[in-house]
Scaffold this active site. Structure first.
Site, short mmCIF file in Angstrom:
data_model
loop_
_atom_site.label_atom_id
_atom_site.label_comp_id
_atom_site.label_asym_id
_atom_site.label_seq_id
_atom_site.Cartn_x
_atom_site.Cartn_y
_atom_site.Cartn_z
N ASP A 57 0.77 -1.14 -0.09
CA ASP A 57 -0.05 -0.07 -0.03
C ASP A 57 0.96 1.11 -0.01
O ASP A 57 1.88 1.24 0.50
CB ASP A 57 -0.76 -0.06 1.19
CG ASP A 57 -2.13 1.02 1.38
OD1 ASP A 57 -2.29 1.35 -0.16
OD2 ASP A 57 -2.79 0.96 2.17
N TRP B 128 3.13 7.73 -2.62
CA TRP B 128 4.61 7.84 -2.89
C TRP B 128 4.73 8.64 -4.20
O TRP B 128 5.92 9.51 -4.02
CB TRP B 128 5.46 6.50 -3.29
CG TRP B 128 6.50 6.52 -3.37
CD1 TRP B 128 7.58 6.49 -2.34
CD2 TRP B 128 7.24 6.62 -4.43
NE1 TRP B 128 8.93 6.33 -3.06
CE2 TRP B 128 8.85 6.59 -4.40
CE3 TRP B 128 6.99 6.74 -6.12
CZ2 TRP B 128 9.77 6.60 -5.43
CZ3 TRP B 128 7.84 6.62 -6.84
CH2 TRP B 128 9.30 6.76 -6.82
N GLU C 106 -12.02 -4.84 -5.56
CA GLU C 106 -12.45 -3.50 -5.33
C GLU C 106 -11.44 -2.60 -6.18
O GLU C 106 -12.02 -1.83 -6.85
CB GLU C 106 -12.34 -3.11 -3.87
CG GLU C 106 -13.25 -3.77 -2.90
CD GLU C 106 -12.87 -5.10 -2.77
OE1 GLU C 106 -11.64 -5.84 -2.92
OE2 GLU C 106 -13.85 -5.99 -2.10
N ASN C 107 -10.18 -3.29 -6.50
CA ASN C 107 -9.59 -2.26 -7.53
C ASN C 107 -10.01 -2.14 -8.85
O ASN C 107 -9.71 -1.12 -9.74
CB ASN C 107 -7.98 -2.88 -7.69
CG ASN C 107 -7.08 -2.77 -6.21
OD1 ASN C 107 -6.06 -3.44 -6.23
ND2 ASN C 107 -7.62 -1.66 -5.56
N ARG D 229 1.40 -5.01 6.26
CA ARG D 229 0.78 -3.70 5.51
C ARG D 229 1.67 -2.69 5.56
O ARG D 229 1.99 -2.27 6.76
CB ARG D 229 -0.59 -3.77 5.94
CG ARG D 229 -1.25 -2.63 4.99
CD ARG D 229 -2.69 -2.58 5.17
NE ARG D 229 -3.43 -1.72 3.99
CZ ARG D 229 -4.64 -1.79 3.64
NH1 ARG D 229 -5.65 -2.52 4.32
NH2 ARG D 229 -5.24 -0.85 2.66
N GLU E 112 0.11 -13.34 12.25
CA GLU E 112 0.51 -12.14 13.02
C GLU E 112 0.64 -11.11 12.12
O GLU E 112 0.80 -11.10 11.03
CB GLU E 112 2.07 -12.56 13.25
CG GLU E 112 2.13 -13.30 14.30
CD GLU E 112 1.71 -13.19 15.66
OE1 GLU E 112 1.58 -12.05 16.04
OE2 GLU E 112 1.03 -14.07 16.47
C1 FPP Z 1 -1.46 -0.03 -3.54
O1 FPP Z 1 -1.08 1.30 -3.56
C2 FPP Z 1 -0.92 -0.78 -4.63
C3 FPP Z 1 -1.65 -1.04 -5.86
C4 FPP Z 1 -3.13 -1.37 -5.65
C5 FPP Z 1 -1.06 -2.25 -7.00
C6 FPP Z 1 0.34 -2.83 -6.52
C7 FPP Z 1 0.78 -3.62 -7.61
C8 FPP Z 1 1.98 -3.74 -7.88
C9 FPP Z 1 3.24 -2.82 -7.42
C10 FPP Z 1 2.46 -4.44 -9.43
C11 FPP Z 1 3.43 -5.64 -8.63
C12 FPP Z 1 3.40 -6.68 -9.87
C13 FPP Z 1 4.23 -7.78 -10.19
C14 FPP Z 1 3.90 -8.73 -11.28
C15 FPP Z 1 5.30 -7.81 -9.46
P1 FPP Z 1 -2.17 2.60 -3.60
O2 FPP Z 1 -2.27 2.93 -5.21
O3 FPP Z 1 -3.54 1.96 -3.02
O4 FPP Z 1 -1.38 3.84 -2.97
P2 FPP Z 1 -2.23 4.75 -2.25
O5 FPP Z 1 -2.86 4.28 -1.14
O6 FPP Z 1 -1.20 5.75 -1.64
O7 FPP Z 1 -3.17 5.59 -3.09
#
Ligand code: FPP
Length: 242
Positions: A18, A23, A65-66, A189, A208
């Protein structure tokens, strides 16, 4: 960066990645740049876990949900997952990584599904660590699809309700998409949020939890080591007394 000798190592580590959007925003970049940077953190977590003898590393890459995010972001994530899988395949083979995807695969674009099939087939015999991406997954979806399977089995048994009497927790677990995979010992998380967000609801019953304020793109090997060390200090009782 190995843990001290004799430290208890989790068999299965699972991560809710998350903070990618925040970032990027902090740097004046588009949100998706945070996802791109997040892939490097996946590699770092995988390396640190493998070096310390963790057997399974799973990651919540895309929740049910995404799908409700803006189309551009959803499309970017689908392409990023496709590209990352193809780019990492050589690395998986060189480092003994077995790759798996769990979730509602039917909802994914064909090109992504084809790359997943290829990576799962090629890496099926690798033994050092198993990396699982949960894509189009949610805990409630998983429990519901298992319940539907169970109902269908009860009907086809011809015995109805009396057949259900013999069904135990292990039988139900075997209908979840995680069948054959040990429950997560440690769920991490990032980004300061402290909730499960419909993740491994059944499987996380005795996990945990480790929460850190670090945003996912900043989660490096040293951060992963801190989480593993913290796990080594936890006293797990599973509802019993010691
Ligand atoms: C949450 O941050 C992150 C995600 C919904 C996607 C994470 C997916 C990857 C990093 C790709 C990994 C894939 C491979 C194949 C290695 P957010 O967008 O919810 O952040 P925010 O809460 O700051 O908005």
């Amino acid at each position: 960066m190995q843990l001290e000798e004799g430290k208890r190592v989790p068999r299965h580590v699972s991560i809710i990645m998350d903070g990618n959007g925040r970032w990027a925003q902090e740097r004046g970049l588009e949100r998706v740049k945070g996802h791109l940077q997040g892939v490097a953190s996946v590699r770092a977590a995988l390396e640190e876990c493998a070096d310390n003898g963790v057997e399974y590393l799973s990651l919540y890459a895309f929740s049910t949900e995404n799908w409700g995010r803006p189309d551009d972001e959803v499309n970017y994530l689908m392409q990023l997952m496709f590209k990352s899988i193809m780019d990492e395949l050589e690395n998986f083979m060189a480092n003994g990584v077995r790759f798996m995807v769990l979730g509602n695969r039917a909802s994914l674009p064909d090109i992504l599904n084809d790359s997943i099939d290829k990576a799962m087939e090629m890496t099926a015999g690798n033994k050092r660590i198993t990396m699982i991406l949960f894509i189009s997954y949610s805990g409630k979806w998983d429990i519901l699809q298992a319940a539907k399977h169970l109902a269908a089995k009860a009907i086809s048994s011809g015995e109805g309700e009396s057949w259900l009497v013999g069904v135990g927790e292990k039988d139900f677990s075997s209908l979840l998409v995680t069948d054959g995979i040990p429950d997560p010992d440690l769920i991490i998380r990032t980004s300061g949020e402290q909730r499960l967000s419909n993740y491994l609801l059944w499987q996380g019953a005795y996990s945990e939890f480790y929460f850190t304020k670090v945003l996912w793109p900043d989660f490096d090997r040293a951060q992963m080591k801190l989480a593993l060390e913290e796990y080594g200090r936890r006293d797990r009782r599973y509802g019993k007394v010691k």
